[in-house]
Design an enzyme around this catalytic site. Structure first.
Site, PDB file in Angstrom:
ATOM      1  N   THR A 106       0.829  -1.189   0.000  1.00 35.75           N
ATOM      2  CA  THR A 106       0.000   0.000   0.000  1.00 35.75           C
ATOM      3  C   THR A 106       0.860   1.234   0.000  1.00 35.75           C
ATOM      4  O   THR A 106       1.821   1.318   0.749  1.00 35.75           O
ATOM      5  CB  THR A 106      -0.884   0.062   1.263  1.00 35.75           C
ATOM      6  N   GLY A 152      -8.067   7.107   2.543  1.00 39.86           N
ATOM      7  CA  GLY A 152      -7.236   6.032   2.034  1.00 39.86           C
ATOM      8  C   GLY A 152      -6.701   5.240   3.208  1.00 39.86           C
ATOM      9  O   GLY A 152      -6.517   5.795   4.292  1.00 39.86           O
ATOM     10  N   ALA A 161       6.042   3.897  -6.847  1.00 39.32           N
ATOM     11  CA  ALA A 161       5.836   2.589  -7.479  1.00 39.32           C
ATOM     12  C   ALA A 161       7.093   2.097  -8.187  1.00 39.32           C
ATOM     13  O   ALA A 161       7.323   0.887  -8.281  1.00 39.32           O
ATOM     14  CB  ALA A 161       4.663   2.650  -8.452  1.00 39.32           C
ATOM     15  N   CYS A 190       9.290   1.107  -4.649  1.00 38.83           N
ATOM     16  CA  CYS A 190       8.768   0.149  -3.667  1.00 38.83           C
ATOM     17  C   CYS A 190       8.168  -1.074  -4.361  1.00 38.83           C
ATOM     18  O   CYS A 190       7.243  -0.938  -5.168  1.00 38.83           O
ATOM     19  CB  CYS A 190       7.694   0.838  -2.800  1.00 38.83           C
ATOM     20  N   THR A 231       4.281  -1.611  -4.179  1.00 38.13           N
ATOM     21  CA  THR A 231       3.441  -0.545  -4.732  1.00 38.13           C
ATOM     22  C   THR A 231       3.434  -0.690  -6.245  1.00 38.13           C
ATOM     23  O   THR A 231       4.476  -0.933  -6.845  1.00 38.13           O
ATOM     24  CB  THR A 231       4.021   0.842  -4.336  1.00 38.13           C
TER      25      THR A 231
END
Length: 185
Positions: free
Chosen positions: A15, A59, A170, A173, A176
């Site tokens: 996440t 979120g 993204a 990680c 992600t």
């Protein structure tokens, strides 16, 4: 004997949630990846959604069922305290700390309305960040650094900053991905 990667207590990862405020607009973005251990089990989860009457965006990072429980509780608090996100968040945090069931929930939330962005945690934290940027989850620090670097760039609005910072996270990680959901107010 179960391997550490396949056992029942394997943590769910995957996440990155980012909240950016700029120019009177708030954008909340999240990626779609959910992983167990080293395995991606879902690539298009929706971890960002509108709450209440659509005037709050939230979120979550953490266990999905726990996050949905917290979203439901926050929506209930928003009904009790309409238009008062901070008050609703504080009341949720009180419950989260004192209720036996809620205390066991493992999640964090980033929530925002037109006026305020807040980070909520199970330890009772209700924090409003300086600079209007919140980032949580496995790629949160990458997204936070990228958003802070981009926030002063002319020509980039809150949504563009959130999108670019999430893409950077993204790229770094492994938990992600680039399947982004971005909501804005």
């Amino acid at each position: 004997m179960q391997s550490p990667e396949s056992g029942p207590s394997t943590p769910w990862h995957g996440t990155t949630i980012l909240t950016v405020r700029k120019g009177g607009v708030v954008a909340v973005g999240g990626d779609g990846q959910v992983s167990i251990g080293q395995t991606i089990v879902k690539a298009n989860a929706k971890k960002v959604r509108r709450l209440g009457k659509g005037d709050v965006i939230g979120g979550f990072a953490g266990a999905t069922a726990d996050a949905f429980t917290l979203f439901e509780r926050l929506e209930s608090k928003l009904e009790q305290y309409p238009g008062q996100l901070t008050r609703a968040a504080v009341e949720l945090a009180k419950d989260w700390r004192t209720d036996r069931y809620l205390r066991r929930l493992e999640a964090m939330m980033a929530v925002a309305d037109k006026d305020v962005s807040l980070l909520l945690s199970g330890s009772g934290d209700v924090l409003e960040p300086e600079g209007g940027i919140i980032a949580i989850g496995s790629g949160g620090n990458y997204a936070l650094a990228a958003a802070r670097a981009l926030v002063d760039v002319d020509g980039l609005d809150a949504e563009a900053i959130a999108r670019k910072a999430m893409d950077i996270a993204a790229d770094i990680c492994v938990y992600t991905n680039h399947n982004l959901v971005i909501e804005k107010l």
